[in-house]
Enzyme design. Structure first.
Site, PDB file in Angstrom:
ATOM      1  CB  SER A 107     -10.962  -7.450 -24.105  1.00 28.97           C
ATOM      2  OG  SER A 107      -9.946  -6.945 -23.278  1.00 28.97           O
ATOM      3  CB  ALA A 108     -11.904 -12.869 -21.547  1.00 29.61           C
ATOM      4  CE  LYS A 109      -5.582 -14.175 -19.646  1.00 31.26           C
ATOM      5  NZ  LYS A 109      -4.336 -14.748 -20.131  1.00 31.26           N
ATOM      6  CG  ASN A 110     -11.093  -4.619 -20.053  1.00 32.37           C
ATOM      7  OD1 ASN A 110     -10.866  -4.139 -18.943  1.00 32.37           O
ATOM      8  ND2 ASN A 110     -11.835  -4.189 -21.095  1.00 32.37           N
ATOM      9  CG  ASP A 143      -6.678 -17.928 -20.796  1.00 34.65           C
ATOM     10  OD1 ASP A 143      -6.134 -19.033 -20.273  1.00 34.65           O
ATOM     11  OD2 ASP A 143      -6.087 -16.746 -20.900  1.00 34.65           O
TER      12      ASP A 143
END
Length: 303
Positions: A107-110, A143
């Site tokens: 979950s790199a956009k957490n 991303d």
């Protein structure tokens, strides 16, 4: 999150016999939109809330926060309490990279992840600059427009004064994809903080316009590069009409239009260039008139 097979419930673990779980979310049962927790999640939150209520900060609570976050990676309170536990235990913070790395991979956009990573970076200081840059790069590989990764990277670069390294990194990204708007934005960020490394503003503009000419040539309709060009004339020391002083802008526009006559960014920039030229001419005329008027005034006074 569904109950996980093979996971021993906290209620069956001897090391947790001394803890009475609290409510998972006080007030939920009577709420109009009560959260539907699985038994696994309800148990985790019950033990977490009980430990947080009595202020326990221990190795077992550190693992408990990891389990809570694994169940709900956006659980802000668990992230915050985990940080407090880490500080209390005075543990080796570099080991925390293994934990944040696992979360980033999933979950790199957490937002909570990056907030935690910011605290980690600040606590460890410039010595982990490269490790932090690698952490960000890994997220950006997945991303390229991950806003959280770029924002964190800016903080790390500034704290570690890694300006030249960042310039090389951005140049590589643009070589791979000249339309990478995030990379153009990062280049401008670096430029803004390294102006003192140039002998003059003219030197800055000359260097960047030469770079832009190379980047625009293969993709004349790439608006990211043209936006960067316009941004150069917002740098400290630039006047509203200074674009008109840079003949290189005219050359870049004409070369783009020679291959793509209807290239909108080039046409817009060329129009702005001519507008700035007109402004400069008007300023020169006004200056000449003011000088002439001043000279006439001196002649009158001398007569």
């Amino acid at each position: 999150m569904e109950d996980e097979p093979g996971v021993v419930p906290y209620s069956q673990r001897p090391e947790w016999n001394d803890v009475t779980p609290a409510e998972a979310a006080p007030g939920d049962p009577g709420s109009v939109v009560a959260v539907q927790y699985s038994e696994h999640d309800r148990e985790l939150l019950g033990y977490f809330n009980a430990c947080a209520a009595k202020g326990e900060k221990s190795e077992r609570v550190l693992q408990l926060t990891a389990d809570v976050i694994a169940a709900n990676q956006a659980h802000y309170s668990a992230w915050q309490y985990r940080w407090e536990v880490l500080q209390e235990l005075a543990t080796d913070l570099t080991a925390e990279y293994q934990f944040t790395g696992r979360i980033a991979a999933d979950s790199a956009k957490n937002y909570q992840l990056w907030n935690h990573q910011r605290k980690l970076s600040k606590a460890l200081g410039p010595l982990v600059t490269q490790r932090e840059l690698d952490f960000c790069a890994s997220a950006l590989d997945a991303d390229a427009k991950n806003y959280h990764a770029w924002a964190h990277r800016q903080v790390v670069v500034a704290a570690g004064s890694a300006w030249q390294q960042e310039l090389r990194y951005v140049a590589r990204l643009l070589a791979e994809d000249v339309r990478n708007n995030s990379a153009w934005n990062q280049r401008f960020f670096v430029l803004q903080h390294t102006l003192d490394q140039y002998s003059s503003l003219d030197h800055v503009l000359e260097s960047e316009l030469n770079y832009l000419a190379e980047q625009i040539a293969p993709a004349p309709e790439n608006e990211s590069a043209w936006n960067y060009l316009w941004g150069l004339f917002t740098l400290p020391g630039c006047g509203p009409a200074d674009m008109g002083r840079q003949q290189k802008v005219h050359i870049i526009c004409r070369e783009a239009l020679s291959d793509f006559p209807s290239c909108k960014p080039a046409l817009d920039t060329l129009a702005q260039f001519y507008y700035c030229l007109a402004q400069l001419a008007e300023q020169q005329q006004q200056h000449a008139q003011a000088t002439a008027a001043a000279g006439h005034g001196l002649q009158v006074l001398a007569a």
